[in-house]
Structure formats: structure tokens, C-alpha cells
Design an enzyme around this catalytic site. Structure first.
Site, PDB file in Angstrom:
ATOM      1  N   TYR A  53       0.831  -1.212   0.000  1.00 34.56           N
ATOM      2  CA  TYR A  53       0.000   0.000   0.000  1.00 34.56           C
ATOM      3  C   TYR A  53       0.866   1.262   0.000  1.00 34.56           C
ATOM      4  O   TYR A  53       1.519   1.589   0.977  1.00 34.56           O
ATOM      5  CB  TYR A  53      -0.967   0.001   1.196  1.00 34.56           C
ATOM      6  CG  TYR A  53      -1.920  -1.188   1.216  1.00 34.56           C
ATOM      7  CD1 TYR A  53      -2.163  -1.942   0.070  1.00 34.56           C
ATOM      8  CD2 TYR A  53      -2.578  -1.567   2.376  1.00 34.56           C
ATOM      9  CE1 TYR A  53      -3.018  -3.024   0.075  1.00 34.56           C
ATOM     10  CE2 TYR A  53      -3.450  -2.657   2.398  1.00 34.56           C
ATOM     11  CZ  TYR A  53      -3.657  -3.380   1.238  1.00 34.56           C
ATOM     12  OH  TYR A  53      -4.515  -4.455   1.247  1.00 34.56           O
ATOM     13  N   HIS A 112       0.235 -11.988   0.613  1.00 29.65           N
ATOM     14  CA  HIS A 112      -0.799 -11.135   0.010  1.00 29.65           C
ATOM     15  C   HIS A 112      -1.618 -11.861  -1.076  1.00 29.65           C
ATOM     16  O   HIS A 112      -2.816 -11.720  -1.174  1.00 29.65           O
ATOM     17  CB  HIS A 112      -0.152  -9.868  -0.551  1.00 29.65           C
ATOM     18  CG  HIS A 112      -1.051  -8.681  -0.571  1.00 29.65           C
ATOM     19  ND1 HIS A 112      -0.616  -7.397  -0.431  1.00 29.65           N
ATOM     20  CD2 HIS A 112      -2.393  -8.571  -0.722  1.00 29.65           C
ATOM     21  CE1 HIS A 112      -1.634  -6.557  -0.500  1.00 29.65           C
ATOM     22  NE2 HIS A 112      -2.729  -7.253  -0.686  1.00 29.65           N
TER      23      HIS A 112
HETATM   24  N1  LIG Z   1      -5.850  -8.698   0.887  1.00 31.76           N
HETATM   25  C1  LIG Z   1      -6.110  -8.050  -0.218  1.00 31.76           C
HETATM   26  O1  LIG Z   1      -5.719  -8.452  -1.314  1.00 31.76           O
HETATM   27  C2  LIG Z   1      -6.916  -6.793  -0.143  1.00 31.76           C
HETATM   28  C3  LIG Z   1      -7.468  -6.242  -1.312  1.00 31.76           C
HETATM   29  C4  LIG Z   1      -8.237  -5.088  -1.196  1.00 31.76           C
HETATM   30  C5  LIG Z   1      -8.422  -4.494   0.046  1.00 31.76           C
HETATM   31  N2  LIG Z   1      -7.840  -5.030   1.159  1.00 31.76           N
HETATM   32  C6  LIG Z   1      -7.989  -4.415   2.500  1.00 31.76           C
HETATM   33  O2  LIG Z   1      -9.362  -4.194   2.740  1.00 31.76           O
HETATM   34  C7  LIG Z   1      -9.582  -2.814   3.023  1.00 31.76           C
HETATM   35  C8  LIG Z   1     -10.969  -2.409   2.566  1.00 31.76           C
HETATM   36  O3  LIG Z   1     -11.118  -2.562   1.168  1.00 31.76           O
HETATM   37  P1  LIG Z   1     -11.188  -1.310   0.174  1.00 31.76           P
HETATM   38  O4  LIG Z   1     -10.486  -0.182   0.804  1.00 31.76           O
HETATM   39  O5  LIG Z   1     -10.723  -1.757  -1.155  1.00 31.76           O
HETATM   40  O6  LIG Z   1     -12.750  -1.040   0.013  1.00 31.76           O
HETATM   41  P2  LIG Z   1     -13.981  -0.802   1.026  1.00 31.76           P
HETATM   42  O7  LIG Z   1     -13.552  -0.797   2.426  1.00 31.76           O
HETATM   43  O8  LIG Z   1     -15.058  -1.736   0.615  1.00 31.76           O
HETATM   44  O9  LIG Z   1     -14.438   0.665   0.594  1.00 31.76           O
HETATM   45  C9  LIG Z   1     -13.647   1.795   0.849  1.00 31.76           C
HETATM   46  C10 LIG Z   1     -14.396   3.017   0.344  1.00 31.76           C
HETATM   47  O10 LIG Z   1     -15.619   3.152   1.045  1.00 31.76           O
HETATM   48  C11 LIG Z   1     -15.793   4.488   1.508  1.00 31.76           C
HETATM   49  N3  LIG Z   1     -16.486   4.397   2.817  1.00 31.76           N
HETATM   50  C12 LIG Z   1     -16.052   3.748   3.935  1.00 31.76           C
HETATM   51  N4  LIG Z   1     -16.962   3.838   4.912  1.00 31.76           N
HETATM   52  C13 LIG Z   1     -18.001   4.559   4.411  1.00 31.76           C
HETATM   53  C14 LIG Z   1     -19.243   5.009   4.947  1.00 31.76           C
HETATM   54  N5  LIG Z   1     -19.613   4.707   6.198  1.00 31.76           N
HETATM   55  N6  LIG Z   1     -20.068   5.717   4.147  1.00 31.76           N
HETATM   56  C15 LIG Z   1     -19.706   6.026   2.878  1.00 31.76           C
HETATM   57  N7  LIG Z   1     -18.543   5.647   2.312  1.00 31.76           N
HETATM   58  C16 LIG Z   1     -17.701   4.916   3.074  1.00 31.76           C
HETATM   59  C17 LIG Z   1     -14.411   5.069   1.618  1.00 31.76           C
HETATM   60  O11 LIG Z   1     -14.405   6.434   1.315  1.00 31.76           O
HETATM   61  P3  LIG Z   1     -14.286   7.582   2.470  1.00 31.76           P
HETATM   62  O12 LIG Z   1     -12.831   7.713   2.764  1.00 31.76           O
HETATM   63  O13 LIG Z   1     -14.889   8.762   1.825  1.00 31.76           O
HETATM   64  O14 LIG Z   1     -15.065   7.102   3.646  1.00 31.76           O
HETATM   65  C18 LIG Z   1     -13.631   4.303   0.546  1.00 31.76           C
HETATM   66  O15 LIG Z   1     -13.679   4.999  -0.681  1.00 31.76           O
HETATM   67  C19 LIG Z   1      -8.432  -2.124   2.286  1.00 31.76           C
HETATM   68  O16 LIG Z   1      -8.267  -0.790   2.706  1.00 31.76           O
HETATM   69  C20 LIG Z   1      -7.305  -3.040   2.609  1.00 31.76           C
HETATM   70  O17 LIG Z   1      -6.816  -2.826   3.920  1.00 31.76           O
HETATM   71  C21 LIG Z   1      -7.114  -6.187   1.089  1.00 31.76           C
END
Ligand SMILES: NC(=O)c1ccc[n+]([C@@H]2O[C@H](COP(=O)([O-])OP(=O)(O)OC[C@H]3O[C@@H](n4cnc5c(N)ncnc54)[C@H](OP(=O)(O)O)[C@@H]3O)[C@@H](O)[C@H]2O)c1
Length: 283
Positions: A53, A112
Site C-alpha cells: 500500500y 498477500h
Molecule cells: N488482501 C487483499 O488483497 C486486499 C485487497 C483489497 C483491500 N484489502 C484491505 O481491505 C480494506 C478495505 O477494502 P477497500 O479499501 O478496497 O474497500 P472498502 O472498504 O469496501 O471501501 C472503501 C471506500 O468506502 C468508503 N467508505 C467507507 N466507509 C463509508 C461510509 N460509512 N459511508 C460512505 N462511504 C464509506 C471510503 O471512502 P471515504 O474515505 O470517503 O469514507 C472508501 O472509498 C483495504 O483498505 C485493505 O486494507 C485487502
């Protein structure tokens, strides 16, 4: 009150903190720090990060936040690249991560995604790091059922702590065979992108009238219903990412939302469960 999950005897909050795309911009750095700190202070004490990241930027941000919070109260997860999955490279990658995170151990270290290094070598390297006290547990990410079967066939492969996969209302494929397999083997699931990256694909989830009605009935936002759905099973942890304190507050409050059987059925009628094997989705 934050909902808890029991991961084989380790009690953890059902909602942790994702950090992808954080720590990259000086303009939003202070706000991001405050958001993560608010989460930690209000029970979301799992942080998910990775060397990938921002090529270390997210880990540095988390390291800064941890200066203001009791490290021992945080369950800290990081991940290494598949190309760093050999014994030596993993050790070096971990040392770099620990330095950025300003800590001397991780709670959970994840491969990962799968790469060219044989699983047996990766597991042996992880077990060594565990014995050295540098990581408490190790796990995997983006593993499908066949990958887990292969992992369990390796020496000490069944000591895996968790699998972290994509899971949300728009991506239910794992319910067909992966999730049941994990449950049979008591292998916990960490759901990433639990709100489909902020429902980024045309707001197909949050604009759905059933989701909107359920949100209205609970006096919460549709996004909170998406998150509540992901952790409704009570044995899944979700790690939503946000850079906004108000969103963090809303995500924490999701711990108090209980969807009724009828509401779950209504949601199923809109976003149906899989009826055949689907390849694991990843982002
Ligand atoms: N292991 C892997 O391969 C892998 C892959 C992808 C992700 N991940 C992990 O999983 C985490 C989460 O996944 P992600 O970041 O891809 O997507 P996510 O958590 O599904 O969505 C993040 C988005 O949602 C918005 N958001 C969050 N809470 C909200 C709320 N209450 N109301 C409205 N909007 C909201 C955020 O914007 P705002 O900032 O505007 O709230 C952000 O743009 C990652 O950050 C990472 O740590 C792991």
C-alpha cells in the site's frame, strides 16, 4: 458496543480498519491519522495494512498513529508481496515493515496473494518468524478452496490463522464452497472490500430500494446496511477503509445493527447467493 468475533480463541472486533490508498498525500495525512485513531479509540482495534500500500506509505501512517495508542491493544496485520515469500526475502520484508510501523512485532502476517514460491517454503519461513517472536500468527490472502487444500497438505500448513478474501454483497461467490470449507476447518475469514470499495460500481448496492428501505427502518445509511450484511454471519471480520471520521463513526455503529431473518431474505432476493462454483474474485 462493537460486535466481536472469536477467531479460534482470540476475541477480536468484527470491524477492523483497512488502509489501502492511505498515507499517500500530505494534504489528507492529518485527517487520515485522526480517522484511524478515532477507530482505535472506539473499539475497531484491528488494523489491516501491507507493504504494497503506497509502497510503504500506509504502514508509515499506521506507525505514526500507533505513537498515540497502546500498541498492545491493537491487532496489527500486514502483508508481504508474493515475490518476497522466500525465507530470506520474507524476513527482510518484515523488518522493513516493522521499521515503518515503528513496532517490533506483528499480530498477523499474510501472504498477500499466491506467487511462484512453493507454499512449503513460505510456511516454513513464517513459522520461523513466529518462533522468533516477530509475528504472533501467520495467514494467507486471496486463497480459494484449492489453494487452501494445498496449503493444508504442507507441513504445519494447517496452522494458518485466517484467510483474507474479497467478500461483499456484490461478490458472494465464496459462499458456495470456500466459506463452508473454511468453517469446516475452523479457518476464520477476514472480508476485504466489505462495502464493495464504497459501492463504487454505479452505486448499484446503495441505490437498491430494498437496501434503502432497510436502512430507513434502522435509521442508518445504506452503506451501513452493506457493512452490517457482511458481518451478519457473526464469524466474519470486515475491514472497511475510510479517511473520513464521520464514516468511521458510522462503520463502528454498524456493530449495533442486527438484520432480521426477514431482512436477510429480502436482501437475498435482490442479490442472490451463488448456486455454482465461481472463481475467486480479487482486487
Ligand atoms: N488482501 C487483499 O488483497 C486486499 C485487497 C483489497 C483491500 N484489502 C484491505 O481491505 C480494506 C478495505 O477494502 P477497500 O479499501 O478496497 O474497500 P472498502 O472498504 O469496501 O471501501 C472503501 C471506500 O468506502 C468508503 N467508505 C467507507 N466507509 C463509508 C461510509 N460509512 N459511508 C460512505 N462511504 C464509506 C471510503 O471512502 P471515504 O474515505 O470517503 O469514507 C472508501 O472509498 C483495504 O483498505 C485493505 O486494507 C485487502
Amino acid at each position: 458496543m462493537m460486535k466481536q468475533v472469536n477467531f479460534n480463541g482470540t476475541t477480536l472486533p468484527a470491524i477492523g480498519i483497512g488502509t489501502w490508498h492511505m498515507g499517500d498525500s500530505p494534504q489528507t495525512y492529518t485527517q487520515e491519522k485522526a480517522t484511524i485513531l478515532y477507530g482505535l479509540q472506539h473499539g475497531a482495534t484491528v488494523i489491516d495494512t501491507a507493504e504494497m500500500y503506497g509502497e510503504g506509505n500506509a504502514e508509515k501512517l499506521v506507525g505514526d498513529v500507533l505513537q498515540n495508542f497502546d500498541r498492545s491493544k491493537v491487532f496489527l496485520i500486514s502483508k508481504f508481496y508474493p515475490q518476497n515469500a522466500t525465507k530470506d526475502k520474507m524476513k527482510q520484508a518484515l523488518n522493513r515493515s516493522l521499521k515503518r510501523l515503528k513496532t517490533d512485532y506483528l499480530d498477523l502476517y499474510l501472504l498477500h496473494w499466491r506467487g511462484p514460491v512453493p507454499l512449503a517454503e513460505t510456511v516454513a519461513g513464517l513459522v520461523e518468524l513466529q518462533k522468533a517472536g516477530k509475528i504472533r500468527y501467520w495467514g494467507v490472502s486471496n486463497f480459494d478452496t484449492a489453494d487452501l487444500k494445498e496449503l493444508y497438505a504442507q507441513p504445519q500448513g494447517d496452522q494458518v490463522f485466517a484467510n483474507e478474501d474479497l467478500y461483499n454483497l456484490a461478490n458472494r461467490g465464496i459462499e458456495y464452497d470456500l466459506l463452508p470449507w473454511q468453517r469446516r476447518h475452523q479457518l476464520p475469514l477476514i472480508a476485504y472490500a466489505p462495502i464493495d470499495q464504497g459501492d463504487s460500481r454505479g452505486q448499484k448496492l446503495t441505490k437498491n430500494s430494498t437496501i434503502q428501505q432497510i436502512a430507513q427502518a434502522h435509521q442508518v445509511t445504506p452503506m451501513q446496511i452493506l457493512l452490517a450484511w457482511t458481518i451478519q454471519a457473526k464469524d466474519i471480520m470486515a475491514i472497511p477503509q475510510t479517511s473520513n471520521v464521520d464514516h468511521m463513526k458510522q462503520n463502528i455503529l454498524v456493530g449495533g445493527i442486527d438484520l432480521s431473518n426477514q431482512e436477510m431474505q429480502q436482501i437475498d432476493s435482490q442479490f442472490s447467493a451463488p448456486v455454482f462454483k465461481q472463481p475467486l474474485q480479487m482486487i
